[in-house]
Scaffold this active site. Structure first.
Site, PDB file in Angstrom:
ATOM      1  N   HIS A  75       0.822  -1.205   0.000  1.00  0.00           N
ATOM      2  CA  HIS A  75       0.000   0.000   0.000  1.00  0.00           C
ATOM      3  C   HIS A  75       0.860   1.260   0.000  1.00  0.00           C
ATOM      4  O   HIS A  75       1.960   1.303   0.554  1.00  0.00           O
ATOM      5  CB  HIS A  75      -0.920   0.020   1.235  1.00  0.00           C
ATOM      6  CG  HIS A  75      -0.153   0.016   2.527  1.00  0.00           C
ATOM      7  ND1 HIS A  75       0.290   1.169   3.138  1.00  0.00           N
ATOM      8  CD2 HIS A  75       0.250  -1.006   3.312  1.00  0.00           C
ATOM      9  CE1 HIS A  75       0.932   0.875   4.248  1.00  0.00           C
ATOM     10  NE2 HIS A  75       0.932  -0.449   4.381  1.00  0.00           N
TER      11      HIS A  75
ATOM     12  N   HIS B  35      11.818  -1.805 -12.792  1.00  0.00           N
ATOM     13  CA  HIS B  35      11.640  -3.262 -12.855  1.00  0.00           C
ATOM     14  C   HIS B  35      11.740  -3.826 -11.442  1.00  0.00           C
ATOM     15  O   HIS B  35      12.785  -3.721 -10.802  1.00  0.00           O
ATOM     16  CB  HIS B  35      12.713  -3.878 -13.754  1.00  0.00           C
ATOM     17  CG  HIS B  35      12.554  -5.343 -13.998  1.00  0.00           C
ATOM     18  ND1 HIS B  35      13.241  -6.000 -14.979  1.00  0.00           N
ATOM     19  CD2 HIS B  35      11.793  -6.296 -13.388  1.00  0.00           C
ATOM     20  CE1 HIS B  35      12.910  -7.281 -14.981  1.00  0.00           C
ATOM     21  NE2 HIS B  35      12.032  -7.474 -14.011  1.00  0.00           N
TER      22      HIS B  35
END
Length: 204
Positions: A134, A143
């Protein structure tokens, strides 16, 4: 993110592209248009004939996913080739909160988890079984490698590569074009253009 009857081009014909092909096959009403790669030694991939990017008529016929793991090369292609950027795509096994923002061209791999209020930029890769918690902010061309965990409130700058199995502890700021080694445990902020490895992660 997966709505609409549409063909997608794939730019890049590496092993990473094979996973992109597999993801597209899992998405309802999405099919593969053309696969592009400028390596003359590459002729076909999983039965698809490889086209060259000089064929701009085909390159621009459909939206494109850049199927190249290298963040710098992915950015160069987006900036220098005539590609129509596709919407983000995700494997059906990925768990993605509806309270997220995910930019165009981003790919979410199998079994990845993205939790509430995460904000992911364009042309990112959230790789197999990676976790983005979150309130995480991930800028463009990042990446996150397989099984890496980005915990709550972390901010990651453009072009950063988070290695396989790495863990970034909560509320840290990771700079742009950083490399975090496989298995590293990041406990402190990391400045731009750094490489860190180990547990706890330290500059290389």
């Amino acid at each position: 993110m997966t709505v609409g009857n549409q063909k997608l081009n794939i730019y890049g014909a590496s092993g990473h592209a094979k996973v992109i092909i597999d993801i597209i096959k899992t998405i309802d009403k999405k099919t593969i248009g053309y696969i592009f790669d400028d390596n003359e030694k590459l002729i076909e991939l999983l039965g698809w004939q490889i086209k060259r990017s000089a064929n701009t008529k085909l390159l621009t016929k459909h939206s494109t996913i850049i199927a190249i793991g290298n963040n710098k090369i992915r950015k160069e292609i987006v900036e220098n080739k005539q590609v129509q950027v596709a919407e983000a795509i995700s494997h059906i096994s990925a768990i993605i909160s509806k309270l997220t923002s995910i930019g165009k061209g981003t790919v979410i791999m199998p079994n990845a988890v993205i939790n509430a209020d995460a904000n992911i930029g364009t042309h990112c890769i959230i790789n197999t079984a990676a976790v983005v918690e979150h309130d995480v902010v991930i800028e463009n061309y990042v990446h996150i490698s397989p099984n890496a965990t980005v915990t709550g409130g972390v901010k990651i700058g453009e072009g950063t590569h988070v290695g396989a199995g790495a863990v970034i502890l909560p509320n840290l700021n990771i700079g742009k074009w950083v490399t975090i080694g496989a298995g590293a445990v990041v406990t402190k902020n990391v400045p731009d253009y750094s490489t860190v490895i180990g547990n706890p992660a330290k500059p290389l």
